[in-house]
Design a protein around this motif. Structure first.
Motif, PDB file in Angstrom:
ATOM      1  N   MET A   1       0.849  -1.185   0.000  1.00  0.00           N
ATOM      2  CA  MET A   1       0.000   0.000   0.000  1.00  0.00           C
ATOM      3  C   MET A   1       0.887   1.238   0.000  1.00  0.00           C
ATOM      4  O   MET A   1       1.867   1.304   0.726  1.00  0.00           O
ATOM      5  CB  MET A   1      -0.895   0.013   1.238  1.00  0.00           C
ATOM      6  N   ASN A   2       0.531   2.202  -0.814  1.00  0.00           N
ATOM      7  CA  ASN A   2       1.306   3.440  -0.850  1.00  0.00           C
ATOM      8  C   ASN A   2       0.553   4.579  -0.162  1.00  0.00           C
ATOM      9  O   ASN A   2       0.854   5.754  -0.380  1.00  0.00           O
ATOM     10  CB  ASN A   2       1.639   3.823  -2.292  1.00  0.00           C
ATOM     11  N   LYS A   3      -0.431   4.220   0.684  1.00  0.00           N
ATOM     12  CA  LYS A   3      -1.179   5.207   1.444  1.00  0.00           C
ATOM     13  C   LYS A   3      -1.585   4.587   2.775  1.00  0.00           C
ATOM     14  O   LYS A   3      -1.942   3.416   2.839  1.00  0.00           O
ATOM     15  CB  LYS A   3      -2.419   5.663   0.663  1.00  0.00           C
ATOM     16  N   GLU A   4      -1.506   5.379   3.838  1.00  0.00           N
ATOM     17  CA  GLU A   4      -1.865   4.866   5.153  1.00  0.00           C
ATOM     18  C   GLU A   4      -3.338   4.457   5.180  1.00  0.00           C
ATOM     19  O   GLU A   4      -4.196   5.178   4.657  1.00  0.00           O
ATOM     20  CB  GLU A   4      -1.626   5.930   6.214  1.00  0.00           C
ATOM     21  N   PRO A   5      -3.660   3.316   5.823  1.00  0.00           N
ATOM     22  CA  PRO A   5      -5.070   2.898   5.909  1.00  0.00           C
ATOM     23  C   PRO A   5      -5.954   3.967   6.549  1.00  0.00           C
ATOM     24  O   PRO A   5      -7.089   4.174   6.112  1.00  0.00           O
ATOM     25  CB  PRO A   5      -5.005   1.634   6.773  1.00  0.00           C
ATOM     26  N   GLU A   6      -5.425   4.644   7.569  1.00  0.00           N
ATOM     27  CA  GLU A   6      -6.221   5.669   8.244  1.00  0.00           C
ATOM     28  C   GLU A   6      -6.642   6.775   7.275  1.00  0.00           C
ATOM     29  O   GLU A   6      -7.780   7.256   7.322  1.00  0.00           O
ATOM     30  CB  GLU A   6      -5.425   6.278   9.405  1.00  0.00           C
ATOM     31  N   LYS A   7      -5.734   7.181   6.392  1.00  0.00           N
ATOM     32  CA  LYS A   7      -6.056   8.231   5.427  1.00  0.00           C
ATOM     33  C   LYS A   7      -7.098   7.761   4.412  1.00  0.00           C
ATOM     34  O   LYS A   7      -7.930   8.553   3.953  1.00  0.00           O
ATOM     35  CB  LYS A   7      -4.792   8.698   4.717  1.00  0.00           C
ATOM     36  N   ILE A   8      -7.050   6.488   4.075  1.00  0.00           N
ATOM     37  CA  ILE A   8      -8.046   5.932   3.152  1.00  0.00           C
ATOM     38  C   ILE A   8      -9.432   5.977   3.794  1.00  0.00           C
ATOM     39  O   ILE A   8     -10.422   6.352   3.154  1.00  0.00           O
ATOM     40  CB  ILE A   8      -7.679   4.496   2.750  1.00  0.00           C
ATOM     41  N   PHE A   9      -9.512   5.611   5.081  1.00  0.00           N
ATOM     42  CA  PHE A   9     -10.811   5.619   5.757  1.00  0.00           C
ATOM     43  C   PHE A   9     -11.330   7.033   5.971  1.00  0.00           C
ATOM     44  O   PHE A   9     -12.546   7.259   5.922  1.00  0.00           O
ATOM     45  CB  PHE A   9     -10.710   4.857   7.085  1.00  0.00           C
ATOM     46  N   VAL A  10     -10.439   7.982   6.198  1.00  0.00           N
ATOM     47  CA  VAL A  10     -10.872   9.378   6.301  1.00  0.00           C
ATOM     48  C   VAL A  10     -11.519   9.815   4.991  1.00  0.00           C
ATOM     49  O   VAL A  10     -12.599  10.421   4.980  1.00  0.00           O
ATOM     50  CB  VAL A  10      -9.683  10.299   6.658  1.00  0.00           C
ATOM     51  N   GLU A  11     -10.871   9.489   3.875  1.00  0.00           N
ATOM     52  CA  GLU A  11     -11.429   9.836   2.565  1.00  0.00           C
ATOM     53  C   GLU A  11     -12.768   9.147   2.331  1.00  0.00           C
ATOM     54  O   GLU A  11     -13.737   9.774   1.872  1.00  0.00           O
ATOM     55  CB  GLU A  11     -10.434   9.445   1.470  1.00  0.00           C
ATOM     56  N   LEU A  12     -12.834   7.859   2.650  1.00  0.00           N
ATOM     57  CA  LEU A  12     -14.058   7.083   2.439  1.00  0.00           C
ATOM     58  C   LEU A  12     -15.222   7.662   3.234  1.00  0.00           C
ATOM     59  O   LEU A  12     -16.321   7.881   2.686  1.00  0.00           O
ATOM     60  CB  LEU A  12     -13.814   5.624   2.836  1.00  0.00           C
ATOM     61  N   ILE A  13     -15.014   7.911   4.515  1.00  0.00           N
ATOM     62  CA  ILE A  13     -16.106   8.368   5.382  1.00  0.00           C
ATOM     63  C   ILE A  13     -16.525   9.794   5.032  1.00  0.00           C
ATOM     64  O   ILE A  13     -17.712  10.108   4.984  1.00  0.00           O
ATOM     65  CB  ILE A  13     -15.678   8.258   6.857  1.00  0.00           C
ATOM     66  N   GLN A  14     -15.546  10.652   4.772  1.00  0.00           N
ATOM     67  CA  GLN A  14     -15.878  12.051   4.456  1.00  0.00           C
ATOM     68  C   GLN A  14     -16.745  12.140   3.202  1.00  0.00           C
ATOM     69  O   GLN A  14     -17.739  12.874   3.174  1.00  0.00           O
ATOM     70  CB  GLN A  14     -14.604  12.865   4.293  1.00  0.00           C
ATOM     71  N   LYS A  15     -16.375  11.382   2.172  1.00  0.00           N
ATOM     72  CA  LYS A  15     -17.145  11.431   0.929  1.00  0.00           C
ATOM     73  C   LYS A  15     -18.487  10.716   1.068  1.00  0.00           C
ATOM     74  O   LYS A  15     -19.504  11.193   0.547  1.00  0.00           O
ATOM     75  CB  LYS A  15     -16.333  10.811  -0.211  1.00  0.00           C
ATOM     76  N   SER A  16     -18.499   9.599   1.765  1.00  0.00           N
ATOM     77  CA  SER A  16     -19.732   8.817   1.886  1.00  0.00           C
ATOM     78  C   SER A  16     -20.786   9.535   2.729  1.00  0.00           C
ATOM     79  O   SER A  16     -21.982   9.431   2.451  1.00  0.00           O
ATOM     80  CB  SER A  16     -19.428   7.447   2.502  1.00  0.00           C
ATOM     81  N   LEU A  17     -20.348  10.263   3.760  1.00  0.00           N
ATOM     82  CA  LEU A  17     -21.285  10.968   4.624  1.00  0.00           C
ATOM     83  C   LEU A  17     -21.451  12.437   4.218  1.00  0.00           C
ATOM     84  O   LEU A  17     -22.163  13.196   4.885  1.00  0.00           O
ATOM     85  CB  LEU A  17     -20.834  10.891   6.085  1.00  0.00           C
ATOM     86  N   ASN A  18     -20.758  12.824   3.125  1.00  0.00           N
ATOM     87  CA  ASN A  18     -20.855  14.187   2.605  1.00  0.00           C
ATOM     88  C   ASN A  18     -20.521  15.219   3.685  1.00  0.00           C
ATOM     89  O   ASN A  18     -21.275  16.164   3.948  1.00  0.00           O
ATOM     90  CB  ASN A  18     -22.261  14.454   2.048  1.00  0.00           C
TER      91      ASN A  18
END
Length: 199
Positions: A1-18
């Motif tokens: 992985m070339n990105k921290e898992p925590e940063k991926i989840f931040v992106e996922l949640i922010q976009k999914s919950l608008n």
């Protein structure tokens, strides 16, 4: 992985919950976070709105490998090792709010772990998120502050890889030579039963 898992989840949640990047700034000029990685020395509970933190609770390594390969740079061979690690992580997402948003919306975070964006991110970064999660109501832990808090835990499979240039046997300062050569740096040792002779 070339990105921290925590940063991926931040992106996922922010976009999914608008959700916005932040809820503005307080009177001291400190950012009021909306969603952030845990333990970043950022003040929480300074807004009525929803606040979310993401962190790794534990990591269980199930594969740890090293392989060697050669890269030719301007025709010269360079020797490298590649360290590869596979682990199963327990992720924890904490959802807070002074109003009722945490209680009303924590399920959306559970749901977004298996939405289309989640699958796209898993494919992009080649990791896997468990579809099943557990949630704990920890609202009473904040005492008199009366904070709604829900803690969501789930597993994910991650991998990491790192390449490092290494010395190879042909680049060592000392070399093994024939013991009978004039410039040999080694002595010829013969081991016999209960005796040792050298020349």
């Amino acid at each position: 992985m070339n990105k921290e898992p925590e940063k991926i989840f931040v992106e996922l949640i922010q976009k999914s919950l608008n959700l916005p990047n932040n809820w503005g700034y307080d009177s001291q000029g400190n950012e009021i976070p909306c969603i952030t990685i845990k333990s970043q020395n950022i003040k929480l509970y300074n807004t009525e709105h929803l606040q979310i933190t993401v962190g790794t609770l534990s990591s269980n390594v199930f594969a740890n490998r090293t392989e060697y390969f050669i890269k030719y740079i301007e025709g010269i061979p360079r020797y490298y090792e590649r360290n590869m690690l596979n682990d199963q992580r327990v992720m924890q997402i904490d959802v807070y709010s002074r109003n009722n948003e945490a209680r009303q919306r924590f399920w959306e975070i559970q749901a977004c772990l298996n939405n289309t964006l989640s699958i796209q991110l898993q494919d992009e970064y080649q990791f896997r998120i468990s579809k099943i999660s557990n949630t704990f109501n920890l609202s009473g832990l904040e005492g008199g502050s009366d904070i709604n808090r829900y803690s969501i835990r789930f597993n994910c499979l991650t991998w990491f890889s790192k390449e490092t240039e290494v010395d190879y046997y042909s680049t060592f300062r000392l070399t093994a030579q024939d013991a009978y050569s004039d410039d040999s740096i080694f002595t010829n040792v013969t081991v016999l039963p209960e005796t040792t002779t050298s020349s």
